[in-house]
Write a protein that holds these residues in place. Structure first.
Motif, mmCIF file in Angstrom:
data_model
loop_
_atom_site.group_PDB
_atom_site.id
_atom_site.type_symbol
_atom_site.label_atom_id
_atom_site.label_comp_id
_atom_site.label_asym_id
_atom_site.label_seq_id
_atom_site.Cartn_x
_atom_site.Cartn_y
_atom_site.Cartn_z
ATOM 1 N N HIS A 1 0.868 -1.171 0.000
ATOM 2 C CA HIS A 1 0.000 0.000 0.000
ATOM 3 C C HIS A 1 0.903 1.217 0.000
ATOM 4 N N ILE A 2 1.059 1.845 -1.152
ATOM 5 C CA ILE A 2 1.930 3.014 -1.281
ATOM 6 C C ILE A 2 1.117 4.244 -0.902
ATOM 7 N N SER A 3 1.608 4.994 0.070
ATOM 8 C CA SER A 3 0.900 6.205 0.457
ATOM 9 C C SER A 3 1.425 7.376 -0.378
ATOM 10 N N GLU A 4 0.623 8.370 -0.495
ATOM 11 C CA GLU A 4 0.987 9.552 -1.272
ATOM 12 C C GLU A 4 2.112 10.339 -0.607
ATOM 13 N N HIS A 5 2.361 10.097 0.686
ATOM 14 C CA HIS A 5 3.351 10.879 1.413
ATOM 15 C C HIS A 5 4.750 10.317 1.288
ATOM 16 N N GLU A 6 4.900 9.126 0.721
ATOM 17 C CA GLU A 6 6.223 8.558 0.524
ATOM 18 C C GLU A 6 6.915 9.265 -0.638
ATOM 19 N N THR A 7 8.240 9.158 -0.674
ATOM 20 C CA THR A 7 9.002 9.799 -1.751
ATOM 21 C C THR A 7 8.588 9.254 -3.105
ATOM 22 N N ALA A 8 8.390 7.942 -3.176
ATOM 23 C CA ALA A 8 8.059 7.305 -4.448
ATOM 24 C C ALA A 8 6.564 7.050 -4.578
ATOM 25 N N GLY A 9 5.741 7.721 -3.804
ATOM 26 C CA GLY A 9 4.309 7.458 -3.822
ATOM 27 C C GLY A 9 3.557 8.420 -4.713
ATOM 28 N N GLY A 10 2.515 7.925 -5.325
ATOM 29 C CA GLY A 10 1.616 8.748 -6.118
ATOM 30 C C GLY A 10 2.189 9.161 -7.456
ATOM 31 N N LEU A 11 1.439 9.995 -8.141
ATOM 32 C CA LEU A 11 1.820 10.463 -9.470
ATOM 33 C C LEU A 11 3.106 11.280 -9.435
ATOM 34 N N SER A 12 3.289 12.082 -8.394
ATOM 35 C CA SER A 12 4.505 12.895 -8.321
ATOM 36 C C SER A 12 5.755 12.022 -8.215
ATOM 37 N N GLY A 13 5.649 10.887 -7.538
ATOM 38 C CA GLY A 13 6.771 9.960 -7.453
ATOM 39 C C GLY A 13 7.121 9.363 -8.798
ATOM 40 N N TYR A 14 6.087 9.009 -9.574
ATOM 41 C CA TYR A 14 6.333 8.473 -10.908
ATOM 42 C C TYR A 14 6.948 9.517 -11.839
ATOM 43 N N VAL A 15 6.472 10.753 -11.744
ATOM 44 C CA VAL A 15 7.011 11.817 -12.592
ATOM 45 C C VAL A 15 8.467 12.112 -12.203
ATOM 46 N N LEU A 16 8.750 12.145 -10.888
ATOM 47 C CA LEU A 16 10.118 12.365 -10.433
ATOM 48 C C LEU A 16 11.036 11.228 -10.893
ATOM 49 N N VAL B 1 29.245 2.383 -15.908
ATOM 50 C CA VAL B 1 28.809 1.430 -14.882
ATOM 51 C C VAL B 1 28.136 2.164 -13.726
ATOM 52 N N VAL B 2 28.713 3.277 -13.292
ATOM 53 C CA VAL B 2 28.108 4.055 -12.204
ATOM 54 C C VAL B 2 26.734 4.574 -12.615
ATOM 55 N N LEU B 3 26.611 5.083 -13.822
ATOM 56 C CA LEU B 3 25.318 5.577 -14.291
ATOM 57 C C LEU B 3 24.299 4.441 -14.433
ATOM 58 N N ALA B 4 24.748 3.253 -14.825
ATOM 59 C CA ALA B 4 23.836 2.109 -14.937
ATOM 60 C C ALA B 4 23.322 1.676 -13.570
ATOM 61 N N VAL B 5 24.201 1.663 -12.575
ATOM 62 C CA VAL B 5 23.777 1.302 -11.219
ATOM 63 C C VAL B 5 22.801 2.355 -10.677
ATOM 64 N N ALA B 6 23.055 3.618 -10.945
ATOM 65 C CA ALA B 6 22.131 4.673 -10.526
ATOM 66 C C ALA B 6 20.781 4.516 -11.213
ATOM 67 N N GLN B 7 20.795 4.163 -12.485
ATOM 68 C CA GLN B 7 19.547 3.934 -13.225
ATOM 69 C C GLN B 7 18.759 2.772 -12.611
ATOM 70 N N MET B 8 19.464 1.695 -12.243
ATOM 71 C CA MET B 8 18.783 0.565 -11.597
ATOM 72 C C MET B 8 18.179 0.990 -10.262
ATOM 73 N N GLY B 9 18.916 1.799 -9.517
ATOM 74 C CA GLY B 9 18.392 2.281 -8.240
ATOM 75 C C GLY B 9 17.134 3.112 -8.406
ATOM 76 N N VAL B 10 17.121 3.983 -9.397
ATOM 77 C CA VAL B 10 15.929 4.803 -9.658
ATOM 78 C C VAL B 10 14.737 3.909 -9.998
ATOM 79 N N HIS C 1 8.977 0.270 -6.271
ATOM 80 C CA HIS C 1 8.678 0.617 -4.876
ATOM 81 C C HIS C 1 9.420 -0.272 -3.895
ATOM 82 N N LEU C 2 10.672 -0.539 -4.163
ATOM 83 C CA LEU C 2 11.507 -1.340 -3.277
ATOM 84 C C LEU C 2 12.146 -0.400 -2.270
#
Length: 136
Positions: free
Chosen positions: A23-38, A69-78, A85-86
């Motif tokens: 259950h992703i809440s809107e208040h989380e960093t990755a929650g809601g539409l703003s999280g997807y846009v970010l 390699v650093v940019l690829a790892v950052a991309q995986m993290g994003v 939502h991990l």
């Protein structure tokens, strides 16, 4: 969500959910539409940075692979945080363990394959001049 009474008269908690049900809440960093846009914006920026790193002369040429390699790892993290939502929350323990197990299996397969291919030459029989194509 509130508790409700079952047919047997017991109070059951509706917040109880199956493992993996999030259950992703809107208040989380990755929650809601703003999280997807970010997340989408960060993924686009990292993709552009990857293409620039590969094409520009601003990065020392032998270090380009390390930058990619650093940019690829950052991309995986994003992608893991904003789209899958991990997080480090207690409800994601199974997901993190499954990801770690998958990474372990992939690492074993890749490193094992490289190790086998690197040692193939040592175990090969010597070639005859006819097989090597050096006969007159």
């Amino acid at each position: 969500m509130t508790e409700f009474e079952s047919k047997t008269g017991e109070l059951q908690d509706r917040r109880d959910s199956a493992p993996g049900e999030e259950h992703i809440s809107e208040h989380e960093t990755a929650g809601g539409l703003s999280g997807y846009v970010l997340g989408f914006g960060l993924a686009i920026l990292l993709t552009i940075a990857t293409f620039l790193a590969a094409r520009t002369d601003l990065i020392y040429q032998p270090a380009v692979i390390s930058a990619l390699v650093v940019l690829a790892v950052a991309q995986m993290g994003v992608h893991l945080v904003f789209f899958l939502h991990l997080t480090t929350g207690p409800d994601n323990t199974n997901n993190i363990l499954a990801l770690a197990f998958g990474v372990l299996i992939v690492a074993l397969v890749v490193l094992g394959s490289i190790w086998i291919m690197a040692h193939l030459n040592e175990n090969m029989a010597a070639m005859t001049p006819h097989q090597a194509g050096t006969m007159p």
